[in-house]
Write a protein that holds these residues in place. Structure first.
Motif, PDB file in Angstrom:
ATOM      1  N   LYS A  33       0.850  -1.200   0.000  1.00 12.94           N
ATOM      2  CA  LYS A  33       0.000   0.000   0.000  1.00 12.94           C
ATOM      3  C   LYS A  33       0.884   1.248   0.000  1.00 12.94           C
ATOM      4  O   LYS A  33       1.972   1.241   0.583  1.00 12.94           O
ATOM      5  N   THR A  34       0.397   2.286  -0.667  1.00 10.64           N
ATOM      6  CA  THR A  34       1.089   3.585  -0.622  1.00 10.64           C
ATOM      7  C   THR A  34       0.112   4.614  -0.079  1.00 10.64           C
ATOM      8  O   THR A  34      -1.043   4.669  -0.519  1.00 10.64           O
ATOM      9  N   VAL A  35       0.542   5.373   0.908  1.00 12.57           N
ATOM     10  CA  VAL A  35      -0.315   6.431   1.447  1.00 12.57           C
ATOM     11  C   VAL A  35       0.424   7.764   1.391  1.00 12.57           C
ATOM     12  O   VAL A  35       1.648   7.808   1.473  1.00 12.57           O
ATOM     13  N   CYS A  36      -0.354   8.811   1.242  1.00  8.92           N
ATOM     14  CA  CYS A  36       0.190  10.163   1.143  1.00  8.92           C
ATOM     15  C   CYS A  36      -0.195  10.940   2.387  1.00  8.92           C
ATOM     16  O   CYS A  36      -1.324  10.800   2.857  1.00  8.92           O
ATOM     17  N   PHE A  86       4.504  13.750   2.102  1.00  9.01           N
ATOM     18  CA  PHE A  86       5.338  12.555   2.109  1.00  9.01           C
ATOM     19  C   PHE A  86       4.542  11.378   1.570  1.00  9.01           C
ATOM     20  O   PHE A  86       3.350  11.244   1.846  1.00  9.01           O
ATOM     21  N   PHE A 123       4.273   7.430   1.799  1.00 11.25           N
ATOM     22  CA  PHE A 123       4.696   6.275   2.595  1.00 11.25           C
ATOM     23  C   PHE A 123       4.383   5.018   1.785  1.00 11.25           C
ATOM     24  O   PHE A 123       3.216   4.735   1.538  1.00 11.25           O
TER      25      PHE A 123
END
Lengths: 155, 144
Positions: A108-111, B36, B38
């Motif tokens: 997963k990628t979160v901002c 940012f 993540f």
């Protein structure tokens, strides 16, 4: 305590001396042979096989060889162990490095917008400035070398 | 919820390990408010002999266009799961961990990694880059 009697530990100097005199490598060899025999016997028991069934499965014709294998004294060859592994569907040799098997992967990628570090904010507050306009140095020094001893003067 | 819906699995955390870390200073000063990215990866490894499930969590912190890596941390959480062998398919020998349990392990591992990240990055420019709270069910899974 068993049946009102206290269990006693039997110690014998003779036995201790004998045990001490066994070379650890020899002991390991004996242990390995016994373990192999036990593994083969367990696998036969699980399959409800008799000696003749194993004999047939490995394609041998001398029944005494099975007795020898199960005695725990037989020095197995690599070929025999591989044949036994296939016949009994068990693992007797563990040559490959055991690696923990990967079963799943999650991604997963979160901002996230993050404020600058509180240390920087504190400096900004003290100087009453925006972070970008902070000077590199808050004071500067000039160096004079008129005498042999250099002196510093704050600008 | 009926009795059948209740899944009871005994497990405990055995070890927490910090595997890798890196910190790269930004090429240009960061703005007061920085976005940012993540990137989180969770890997489940199994050790049937020891009844262990090892969750390796990798978090990379990047800038928004993802062209600069600011920091990275890889941790491992080792869980001892009671009777792990019961999740092994006898025919295929594949380990099938119930989804709800895998989600729980991911959730605990993420929280643990959040703490490790804070501990490692505190006092640096990533001091405030705290790993956001993420729904552990929202991960895209790839079963092996």
């Amino acid at each position: 305590m068993m049946n009102g009697k206290t269990m006693e530990t039997y110690t014998s100097k003779l036995i201790d001396d004998l045990l001490d005199s066994i070379d650890p490598i020899d002991q390991e060899k004996v242990d390995a042979k016994m373990l192999l025999a036990a593994k083969i016997a367990d696998a036969m028991k699980a399959k409800k096989w008799k000696n003749k069934d194993l004999l047939k499965a490995v394609g041998k014709d001398n029944p005494s060889i099975i007795t020898k294998w199960l005695s725990g004294t037989h020095n197995f060859t690599m070929d025999t162990l591989i044949e036994l592994q296939h016949a009994l569907n068990i693992k007797l040799l563990a040559l490959e490095e055991k690696e923990n098997k990967i079963v799943a992967n999650y991604h997963k990628t979160v901002c996230q917008t993050v404020q600058s570090s509180p240390v920087i904010d504190c400096v900004n507050e003290i100087f009453g400035m925006e972070r970008q306009s902070l000077p590199l140095f808050s004071s500067s020094f000039s160096l004079t070398t008129n005498n042999s001893q250099p002196s510093f003067a704050q600008a | 919820m009926t009795d059948k819906d209740v899944l009871s699995i005994g497990f405990q955390i055995k070890t927490i390990e910090l595997l890798d870390t890196c910190l790269n200073a930004p090429q240009v000063p960061l703005a007061a408010e920085t976005v940012f990215q993540f990137e989180i990866n969770l890997e489940h490894r199994i050790n049937i002999e020891k009844d262990f499930v090892i969750v390796i969590c990798t978090v990379s912190i990047q800038n928004e266009p993802k062209d600069q890596l600011f920091g990275k941390l890889r941790s491992s959480c080792v869980y001892e799961v009671k009777e792990l062998s019961k999740f092994v398919d006898p025919e295929t020998k594949a380990v099938v961990i119930p989804e709800v349990f895998a989600t729980t392990l991911n959730s605990v591992s993420l929280s643990t990694t959040r703490g490790l990240m804070f501990s490692y990055f505190r006092g640096t420019f990533l001091h405030n880059a705290i790993l956001p709270i993420i729904d552990p069910k929202s991960f895209s899974a790839e079963k092996k």
